[in-house]
Every structure is written in C-alpha cells, then in structure tokens.
Design a protein around this motif. Structure first.
Motif, mmCIF file in Angstrom:
data_model
loop_
_atom_site.group_PDB
_atom_site.id
_atom_site.type_symbol
_atom_site.label_atom_id
_atom_site.label_comp_id
_atom_site.label_asym_id
_atom_site.label_seq_id
_atom_site.Cartn_x
_atom_site.Cartn_y
_atom_site.Cartn_z
ATOM 1 N N ASN A 9 31.699 37.057 39.437
ATOM 2 C CA ASN A 9 31.634 38.031 38.310
ATOM 3 C C ASN A 9 30.320 38.524 37.619
ATOM 4 O O ASN A 9 30.177 38.975 36.602
ATOM 5 N N ALA A 20 26.386 40.041 38.357
ATOM 6 C CA ALA A 20 25.773 40.904 39.045
ATOM 7 C C ALA A 20 24.312 40.424 39.484
ATOM 8 O O ALA A 20 23.649 40.081 38.427
ATOM 9 N N ARG A 26 27.820 42.283 43.186
ATOM 10 C CA ARG A 26 28.734 41.476 42.394
ATOM 11 C C ARG A 26 29.908 41.048 43.119
ATOM 12 O O ARG A 26 30.471 41.976 43.584
ATOM 13 N N GLU A 44 33.226 39.747 42.841
ATOM 14 C CA GLU A 44 34.707 39.887 41.761
ATOM 15 C C GLU A 44 35.771 39.084 42.182
ATOM 16 O O GLU A 44 36.253 39.160 43.240
#
Length: 220
Positions: free
Chosen positions: A164, A166, A214, A216
């Motif tokens: 999570n 970037a 990113r 996730e």
C-alpha cells in the motif's frame, strides 16, 4: 537478497564491511554519519542496520532511538568496550553488540544469526491463490510453480515489503538492480508488467501516475 545499511564514519571499515557482506550475497548501503543514516532509514526499508556508536552529528545511540519506530534489527559496531555501553545498546533494542576490531568472518556469522532469528517464520506469504516463499524464492499459483526471473522475484519481494505504498520507478530500480537510476523507465515497466501478467495481479499492482507502482493489499 537482504538489504543492509552500514552506518559507519570510518571509510576503510565501512568499505571492508560492504565488500565482505556483498561477497556473501547481501546488498549494502553506506551512510557516513548519523544524519545520513536517518535519511536512508526514512527512504528505504532495510532488513538489518549495522550501526557505529561514535558518529558525527548524531550518535549511534541517538539514531537507535529513531530507528526503533521502523522495527528494523540493529547490530552495534563500536570500539567502546565498557560494559555500561553494551548494556545501554542492548536495552535500546539492539540485537547484538560487536567490539572493534573484529574479524569479518565473525561479523558475517552474527549477521546471519540476527537475520535468521528476526525473519524466522516470516518467509512465506499467501495471498489468495498465490504463495510466495521468500527464503527459497519459490512462487506458486494454485499450487503450480510460477517461473519468475531473479529480478521479477526481487521486485515482488520489494512490493510485499512495502504494501500500500507508492514506490517510485527510481526506487524500484535502485533497490532491485543495485545501480543508480539513469532515467530510463522502460526496464522497470517491462519487468513489472511481466510480473503482473504471470501472477494475474494487473489490479493488485497498480500504476501510480507520474510516480511508479503500488502493491495494494487490504488490511485484515
């Protein structure tokens, strides 16, 4: 491959440590003072920090107080032999305390012990139909092996360590390739695209506009 930060102001010692640990298969970064060490800790997640006590600007003990919030194991390196200093270092949360001068073989052995102890039980990650064994570098999808290149696996490991968050393409390149980023984004993009395709993670590994990517993962 484990990433190790060496915070040491004596260049000959720092370079000797980096050379011996690099030959042993670790990726090493050097910071020459406490402030630079703090900057590196903010920018990158390390698996282990080798920290000198007597440093310019910010002492090793002071830097240790700051490092604690990142939950990164630390081994102190110092010429200070007083018992009270060793006790202070250990009470601050260090995993070990090595007195200078030391043999590089002993240093390597202690690094191995700390990494093995600290990362014990954390070597396997399962996400839906994907299982990643970080120690053996084996990835399976629905129980079948996924053929990743060494660089693709290192990128996957980097994403799993920074869920999570970037990551800039520059950061990905420097962490995985171990070289300064020269501005060509195609290498990173190609490897990430291949990784996404092989894992079926086109949505889980999201592109971040003008930044990078990113990974996730929903919090439990």
């Amino acid at each position: 491959m484990y990433d190790i930060l060496i915070v040491e102001d004596e260049a000959p010692i720092a370079n000797l440590i980096r050379m011996s640990l690099t030959q042993a298969g670790y990726r090493c970064t050097i910071a020459s003072d406490g402030d630079e060490g703090a900057d590196w800790v903010e920018r990158r997640r390390f698996d282990l920090i080798l920290l000198d006590v007597m440093l310019p600007h910010t002492s090793g003990f002071e830097l240790m107080e700051y490092i604690r919030q990142y939950d990164t194991p630390v081994i102190f390196l110092t010429a200070r032999t007083e018992v009270r200093d060793r006790v202070k270092g250990l009470r601050l949360g260090a995993e070990d305390y090595i007195i200078k001068p030391f043999d590089v073989a002993e240093l390597q052995a202690r690094v191995e012990v700390v990494l093995r102890r600290y990362h014990k039980g954390g070597g396997k990650v399962t996400l839906e139909d994907i299982t990643v064994d970080l120690d053996s570098r084996i990835v399976t999808k629905d129980g079948r092996p996924v053929d990743l290149t060494p660089k693709e696996f290192d990128i996957l490991r980097l994403f799993l360590q920074n869920k999570n968050i970037a990551l800039y393409r520059e950061t990905i390149y420097e962490r995985v390739w171990g070289e300064p980023f020269m501005g060509d984004t195609r290498t990173v993009d190609l490897h990430v695209q291949r990784l996404r395709h092989k894992l079926g993670w086109e949505k889980r590994i999201a592109a971040v506009y003008k930044v990078g990517y990113r990974y996730e993962e929903n919090e439990p």
